[in-house]
Write an enzyme that holds these catalytic residues in place. Structure first.
Site, PDB file in Angstrom:
ATOM      1  N   PRO A  90       0.801  -1.220   0.000  1.00 43.53           N
ATOM      2  CA  PRO A  90       0.000   0.000   0.000  1.00 43.53           C
ATOM      3  C   PRO A  90       0.838   1.276   0.000  1.00 43.53           C
ATOM      4  O   PRO A  90       0.367   2.341  -0.430  1.00 43.53           O
ATOM      5  CB  PRO A  90      -0.820  -0.104   1.288  1.00 43.53           C
ATOM      6  CG  PRO A  90      -0.885  -1.553   1.584  1.00 43.53           C
ATOM      7  CD  PRO A  90       0.435  -2.111   1.115  1.00 43.53           C
ATOM      8  N   GLU A 117      -0.483  -7.895   8.573  1.00 41.43           N
ATOM      9  CA  GLU A 117      -0.245  -6.471   8.815  1.00 41.43           C
ATOM     10  C   GLU A 117       0.831  -5.880   7.913  1.00 41.43           C
ATOM     11  O   GLU A 117       0.889  -4.681   7.696  1.00 41.43           O
ATOM     12  CB  GLU A 117       0.157  -6.268  10.294  1.00 41.43           C
ATOM     13  CG  GLU A 117       0.305  -4.816  10.724  1.00 41.43           C
ATOM     14  CD  GLU A 117      -1.014  -4.049  10.649  1.00 41.43           C
ATOM     15  OE1 GLU A 117      -0.970  -2.808  10.532  1.00 41.43           O
ATOM     16  OE2 GLU A 117      -2.076  -4.694  10.714  1.00 41.43           O
ATOM     17  N   ARG A 154      -1.618  -7.199 -21.664  1.00 44.67           N
ATOM     18  CA  ARG A 154      -2.286  -6.672 -22.862  1.00 44.67           C
ATOM     19  C   ARG A 154      -1.306  -6.034 -23.840  1.00 44.67           C
ATOM     20  O   ARG A 154      -1.602  -5.894 -25.023  1.00 44.67           O
ATOM     21  CB  ARG A 154      -3.342  -5.642 -22.466  1.00 44.67           C
ATOM     22  CG  ARG A 154      -4.474  -6.217 -21.641  1.00 44.67           C
ATOM     23  CD  ARG A 154      -5.498  -5.161 -21.261  1.00 44.67           C
ATOM     24  NE  ARG A 154      -6.288  -4.767 -22.425  1.00 44.67           N
ATOM     25  CZ  ARG A 154      -6.114  -3.646 -23.107  1.00 44.67           C
ATOM     26  NH1 ARG A 154      -5.147  -2.803 -22.772  1.00 44.67           N
ATOM     27  NH2 ARG A 154      -6.895  -3.360 -24.134  1.00 44.67           N
ATOM     28  N   ASP A 169      -6.478   2.660 -26.502  1.00 46.61           N
ATOM     29  CA  ASP A 169      -7.133   2.653 -25.206  1.00 46.61           C
ATOM     30  C   ASP A 169      -7.080   4.001 -24.519  1.00 46.61           C
ATOM     31  O   ASP A 169      -6.227   4.841 -24.806  1.00 46.61           O
ATOM     32  CB  ASP A 169      -6.472   1.622 -24.278  1.00 46.61           C
ATOM     33  CG  ASP A 169      -6.819   0.206 -24.670  1.00 46.61           C
ATOM     34  OD1 ASP A 169      -7.812   0.014 -25.384  1.00 46.61           O
ATOM     35  OD2 ASP A 169      -6.088  -0.709 -24.251  1.00 46.61           O
TER      36      ASP A 169
END
Length: 247
Positions: A90, A117, A154, A169
């Site tokens: 994160p 954690e 992709r 895209d």
């Protein structure tokens, strides 16, 4: 490309065997392998986590199983390498379109998915970069890894049915993609814009650029900040603002 994933929950990656990615694996364009790093723990209870030094809530992934799992990947690779190693964290850089393009340039990627954690900080000596999907916390890194892998694959040759699909895209040129339509030309009174069935490719290109600019201006104006607009783009954007009754 070769992709390895370290995870405590290999079954979560079953969707990677489906759709476009599954076809790429079947054709041999992509090698995909998930390693359960719990298999490499050396403690008698088969644990991969422990309490943090200094106290605190939650459990941390210990270094040993991940170090040994990475070593097993290195031993299988002719280059004695785990390739470019990405830690799902994160606190990492927020993943975006350009990262997918960049990661697609590597021959070998390894994603390390965590749980609990967090990680023993020493695990980070194994990785080349830390990446996050966004400013939120998931229960584990598996979903984030699948998203990154899907977005990255992709860009590999022969993965998409049309080699030009990725180049058109959203975000490819810094703009959101223009609206698209298919048959029938009139569906329940909703008609395809005349320009798209005119056969005039120059006018179609201009329409598409204007619609991309309009969508980006209305939905993601931040993408236009700092973008160096061409004269055509500047004129089209002025037209858009006038049509929207803006100064």
């Amino acid at each position: 490309m070769k992709i390895d994933v370290l995870s405590l929950f290999p079954k979560m990656f079953a969707p990677m065997q489906e759709s476009i990615i599954g076809k790429a694996i079947d054709r041999g364009s992509l090698s995909f392998n998930v390693t359960d790093f719990r298999d490499y723990t050396t403690n008698k209870h088969n644990n991969v986590d422990d309490y943090p030094f200094g106290g605190g809530a939650g459990m941390l992934l210990t270094a040993q199983p991940i170090f040994d799992a990475i070593a097993s990947i290195q031993e299988k690779d002719d280059q004695q390498s785990a390739g470019h190693v990405v830690l799902l964290d994160p606190a990492g850089k927020t993943f975006d379109h350009k990262d997918a393009e960049r990661l697609a340039q590597y021959d070998h990627l390894t994603f390390v998915c965590g749980h609990y954690e967090g990680y023993d900080e020493r695990i980070k000596t194994l990785v080349d970069e830390e990446i996050s999907l966004g400013d939120y916390v998931l229960t584990g890194g598996e979903l984030g890894a699948m998203v990154m892998i899907d977005a990255t694959v992709r860009f590999l040759p022969d993965v998409l049915g049309n080699s030009e699909s990725a180049s058109g895209d959203s975000f490819e040129d810094g703009l959101l993609e223009y609206p698209q339509y298919t048959r029938p030309a009139d569906f329940r009174g909703m008609k395809v814009p005349d320009v798209l069935i005119s056969g005039n490719h120059a006018k179609i290109a201009t329409w598409r650029l204007k619609e991309s600019l309009k969508k980006t201006y209305l939905r993601r104006p931040d993408l236009l900040e700092g973008r160096k607009l061409s004269n055509e783009e500047r004129d089209l954007l002025d037209d858009i603002k006038t049509e929207l009754n803006e100064d």
